[in-house]
Design a protein around this motif. Structure first.
Motif, short mmCIF file in Angstrom:
data_model
loop_
_atom_site.label_atom_id
_atom_site.label_comp_id
_atom_site.label_asym_id
_atom_site.label_seq_id
_atom_site.Cartn_x
_atom_site.Cartn_y
_atom_site.Cartn_z
N HIS A 19 0.81 -1.22 0.00
CA HIS A 19 0.00 0.00 0.00
C HIS A 19 0.85 1.27 0.00
O HIS A 19 0.29 2.37 -0.01
CB HIS A 19 -0.95 0.00 1.20
N ALA A 20 2.17 1.10 0.00
CA ALA A 20 3.11 2.23 -0.04
C ALA A 20 2.78 3.26 1.04
O ALA A 20 2.63 4.46 0.79
CB ALA A 20 3.10 2.88 -1.43
N LEU A 21 2.70 2.77 2.29
CA LEU A 21 2.39 3.64 3.42
C LEU A 21 3.66 4.30 3.93
O LEU A 21 4.76 3.77 3.81
CB LEU A 21 1.73 2.82 4.53
N ASP A 22 3.48 5.45 4.54
CA ASP A 22 4.58 6.19 5.15
C ASP A 22 5.06 5.41 6.38
O ASP A 22 4.28 5.20 7.33
CB ASP A 22 4.09 7.57 5.55
N PRO A 23 6.32 4.98 6.42
CA PRO A 23 6.81 4.21 7.57
C PRO A 23 6.65 4.92 8.90
O PRO A 23 6.57 4.28 9.96
CB PRO A 23 8.30 3.99 7.24
N GLU A 24 6.59 6.25 8.87
CA GLU A 24 6.43 7.02 10.10
C GLU A 24 4.98 7.04 10.59
O GLU A 24 4.70 7.52 11.69
CB GLU A 24 6.92 8.45 9.91
N ARG A 25 4.08 6.54 9.74
CA ARG A 25 2.65 6.55 10.09
C ARG A 25 2.09 5.14 10.14
O ARG A 25 0.94 4.88 9.78
CB ARG A 25 1.87 7.40 9.07
N ILE A 26 2.91 4.19 10.58
CA ILE A 26 2.50 2.79 10.71
C ILE A 26 2.94 2.28 12.08
O ILE A 26 4.00 2.64 12.57
CB ILE A 26 3.17 1.89 9.64
N LEU A 27 2.13 1.41 12.66
CA LEU A 27 2.52 0.66 13.84
C LEU A 27 2.22 -0.82 13.63
O LEU A 27 1.17 -1.16 13.05
CB LEU A 27 1.77 1.15 15.09
N PHE A 28 3.12 -1.68 14.08
CA PHE A 28 2.89 -3.11 14.09
C PHE A 28 2.84 -3.54 15.55
O PHE A 28 3.82 -3.35 16.29
CB PHE A 28 3.98 -3.86 13.33
N VAL A 29 1.71 -4.08 15.97
CA VAL A 29 1.44 -4.33 17.38
C VAL A 29 1.05 -5.79 17.56
O VAL A 29 0.24 -6.33 16.80
CB VAL A 29 0.30 -3.41 17.87
N GLU A 30 1.59 -6.41 18.60
CA GLU A 30 1.23 -7.81 18.88
C GLU A 30 -0.02 -7.89 19.74
O GLU A 30 -0.15 -7.18 20.75
CB GLU A 30 2.37 -8.54 19.59
N GLN A 31 -0.96 -8.74 19.31
CA GLN A 31 -2.15 -8.99 20.11
C GLN A 31 -1.76 -9.81 21.35
O GLN A 31 -0.85 -10.64 21.31
CB GLN A 31 -3.19 -9.76 19.29
N ASN A 32 -2.46 -9.56 22.42
CA ASN A 32 -2.20 -10.28 23.66
C ASN A 32 -2.55 -11.77 23.48
O ASN A 32 -3.68 -12.10 23.14
CB ASN A 32 -3.06 -9.69 24.79
N PRO A 33 -1.59 -12.68 23.70
CA PRO A 33 -1.90 -14.11 23.60
C PRO A 33 -3.05 -14.54 24.50
O PRO A 33 -3.82 -15.44 24.14
CB PRO A 33 -0.59 -14.80 24.01
N ASP A 34 -3.19 -13.88 25.66
CA ASP A 34 -4.30 -14.22 26.56
C ASP A 34 -5.64 -13.87 25.92
O ASP A 34 -6.65 -14.55 26.17
CB ASP A 34 -4.15 -13.47 27.88
N ALA A 35 -5.67 -12.81 25.12
CA ALA A 35 -6.91 -12.44 24.43
C ALA A 35 -7.28 -13.49 23.39
O ALA A 35 -8.45 -13.89 23.26
CB ALA A 35 -6.78 -11.07 23.78
N ILE A 36 -6.28 -13.96 22.63
CA ILE A 36 -6.53 -15.01 21.63
C ILE A 36 -7.03 -16.27 22.33
O ILE A 36 -8.00 -16.91 21.89
CB ILE A 36 -5.27 -15.29 20.81
N ALA A 37 -6.37 -16.63 23.44
CA ALA A 37 -6.76 -17.83 24.18
C ALA A 37 -8.17 -17.72 24.75
O ALA A 37 -8.86 -18.73 24.92
CB ALA A 37 -5.76 -18.09 25.31
N ALA A 38 -8.62 -16.48 25.02
CA ALA A 38 -9.97 -16.27 25.56
C ALA A 38 -11.03 -16.25 24.47
O ALA A 38 -12.23 -16.16 24.78
CB ALA A 38 -10.01 -14.96 26.34
N GLY A 39 -10.62 -16.33 23.20
CA GLY A 39 -11.58 -16.35 22.10
C GLY A 39 -11.58 -15.13 21.23
O GLY A 39 -12.44 -14.99 20.36
N ALA A 40 -10.61 -14.22 21.42
CA ALA A 40 -10.49 -13.03 20.56
C ALA A 40 -9.66 -13.43 19.34
O ALA A 40 -8.49 -13.06 19.21
CB ALA A 40 -9.86 -11.88 21.31
N PHE A 41 -10.28 -14.16 18.44
CA PHE A 41 -9.59 -14.71 17.28
C PHE A 41 -9.15 -13.63 16.31
O PHE A 41 -8.26 -13.84 15.49
CB PHE A 41 -10.46 -15.75 16.58
N HIS A 42 -9.76 -12.45 16.39
CA HIS A 42 -9.32 -11.26 15.66
C HIS A 42 -9.19 -10.11 16.64
O HIS A 42 -9.87 -10.07 17.67
CB HIS A 42 -10.33 -10.87 14.56
N ASN A 43 -8.35 -9.14 16.29
CA ASN A 43 -8.19 -7.97 17.15
C ASN A 43 -9.51 -7.23 17.33
O ASN A 43 -9.74 -6.63 18.39
CB ASN A 43 -7.15 -7.04 16.54
N ASP A 44 -10.39 -7.25 16.32
CA ASP A 44 -11.62 -6.46 16.45
C ASP A 44 -12.62 -7.03 17.45
O ASP A 44 -13.70 -6.49 17.64
CB ASP A 44 -12.27 -6.21 15.08
#
Length: 416
Positions: A207-232
């Motif tokens: 998508h040719a995004l500006d590197p200064e305007r991007i974040l890559f964030v890890e979802q909490n493994p506990d959230a996935i284990a609780a059933g948050a299969f997507h961040n939303d």
């Protein structure tokens, strides 16, 4: 050009059923084998879209994909009926959750000043892995104006990509340059982390995004284990506001600090775990909500009725509304059929910031079109489907005919 956020909701397909194919999606697995009601589900979706239009919000829609997908089963050397799970996968109506259709980067964020869309490959779940070719074909029609849109092919299946369900965008207003937040997973106990970090990074590069305007964030493994299969399922953003559960991210404070450093105007509305547990958040789908800015500038949270009826959630929402925070209204909607299969209001929509005039108008909803779609659904969608019915040739013919009729009515023969 007037850029607006347009929500494109998925019309629930006539093959909507409860086969319980989505590992990690607690609602879907809990209701596996139950009788589904495709007609009621689709009409609930139409009413949800009507309600958004009544709020003054632009509303689009995406259409059911062709089901049953016999070529999917055939590619695996399987006739429909030979293997129950592969048969159910060929019938899956999961494309109704258009938050997984693609990742969208609006024109203000991209180097070429066009809106970029990358369909999700959805390789983590077999029943969804065969969606992208038909999704790509539909997106190429809906957003076919090449002066304004760029449609990419999916990220290679080496890395799993789940689309907008693991992507958030923050900006002072929709039409301004934004901060794009890509949320990936590493592990989730017994459940797979569906979004791969490298898929997120690939989409950002495409998508040719500006590197200064991007974040890559890890979802909490506990959230996935609780059933948050997507961040939303645990976080949603709109303009300058991030609405999130305390346990959404692996590095909570680091994530908040990074957001504030790149967007000083950001407001973070956090629901503490001692007020609403992860389990209650997942069960109620409080965060799988549409956080929207109304025409008068007020920010509203469109939540499923299940969240409004949850005692802990309701108490927290009442306290929030009594305060002076950025979210000033809460609007419950009935999407119970979708919820029973593991998808709330946010799952049902893909957010696209664009000038509505640049979109193929056949995909933009108005009341007349909604009326006609409701009539078609009432007349042609099956009233109910038992998973045992998925080997029925008669039902397959009815499902195919129902979808084709809707496409003809909407003058979209190229998608038949």
């Amino acid at each position: 050009m007037s850029l607006q956020e347009i929500n494109f909701d998925g019309v629930v397909g006539p093959s909507h059923n409860y086969a319980g194919l989505s590992l990690g999606n607690l609602a879907a697995t809990m209701n596996a084998g139950e009788v589904s009601y495709p007609r009621a589900a689709a009409l609930q979706g139409i009413e949800k879209m009507r309600a958004n239009m009544a709020l003054g919000l632009p509303q689009g829609f995406l259409l059911p994909l062709p089901r049953p997908n016999l070529s999917f089963a055939a590619a695996l050397g399987c006739d429909v009926g030979t293997d129950p799970r592969l048969t159910a996968a060929a019938w899956s109506a999961s494309s109704m959750w258009t938050a997984n259709a693609a990742t969208v980067s609006p024109a203000p964020d991209t180097a070429d000043g066009k809106c970029h869309l990358t369909p999700a490959n959805l390789v983590a779940m077999p029943h969804r892995s065969h969606e992208w070719p038909d999704t790509l074909r539909m997106l190429a029609v809906a957003f076919g104006n090449k002066d304004h849109f760029v449609i990419h092919t999916p990220v290679l299946p080496t890395f799993g990509d789940e689309g907008a369900a693991n992507h958030m965008r923050m900006a002072d207003s929709h039409g301004e340059k934004g901060l794009e937040i890509f949320v990936y997973g590493r592990s989730g106990g017994a459940f797979p982390a569906r979004q791969h970090e490298q898929a997120s990074r690939a989409v950002a590069r495409l998508h040719a995004l500006d590197p200064e305007r991007i974040l890559f964030v890890e979802q909490n493994p506990d959230a996935i284990a609780a059933g948050a299969f997507h961040n939303d399922v645990v976080a949603v953003a709109n303009e300058r506001v991030l609405f999130t559960h305390e346990l959404a991210f692996a590095d909570r404070e680091g994530t908040y600090d990074a957001i504030r450093s790149k967007m000083p105007s950001a407001e973070i509305v956090e629901v503490p775990a001692n007020a609403v547990s992860l389990e209650e958040a997942v069960k109620s789908y409080l965060f799988n909500a549409q956080l929207v800015t109304l025409p008068d500038g007020i920010m509203a949270l469109v939540i499923p009725t299940e969240a409004w009826e949850n005692v802990s959630v309701r108490q927290w929402l009442d306290e929030m509304l009594a305060g002076n925070g950025p979210i000033r209204k809460v609007i419950p909607v009935d999407v119970r059929q979708s919820m029973a299969n593991g998808g709330g209001p946010a799952c049902l929509r893909l957010r696209v910031v664009a000038d509505p005039a640049t979109v193929d108008q056949r995909f933009i909803l108005d009341n007349s079109k909604a009326d006609a779609m409701a009539v078609a659904i009432k007349n042609l969608w099956p009233e109910q489907i038992d998973p045992a019915d998925l080997t029925s040739r008669k039902l397959a013919e009815e499902v195919v005919a129902a979808r084709n009729n809707l496409l003809q009515m909407l003058e979209l023969p190229e998608l038949i």
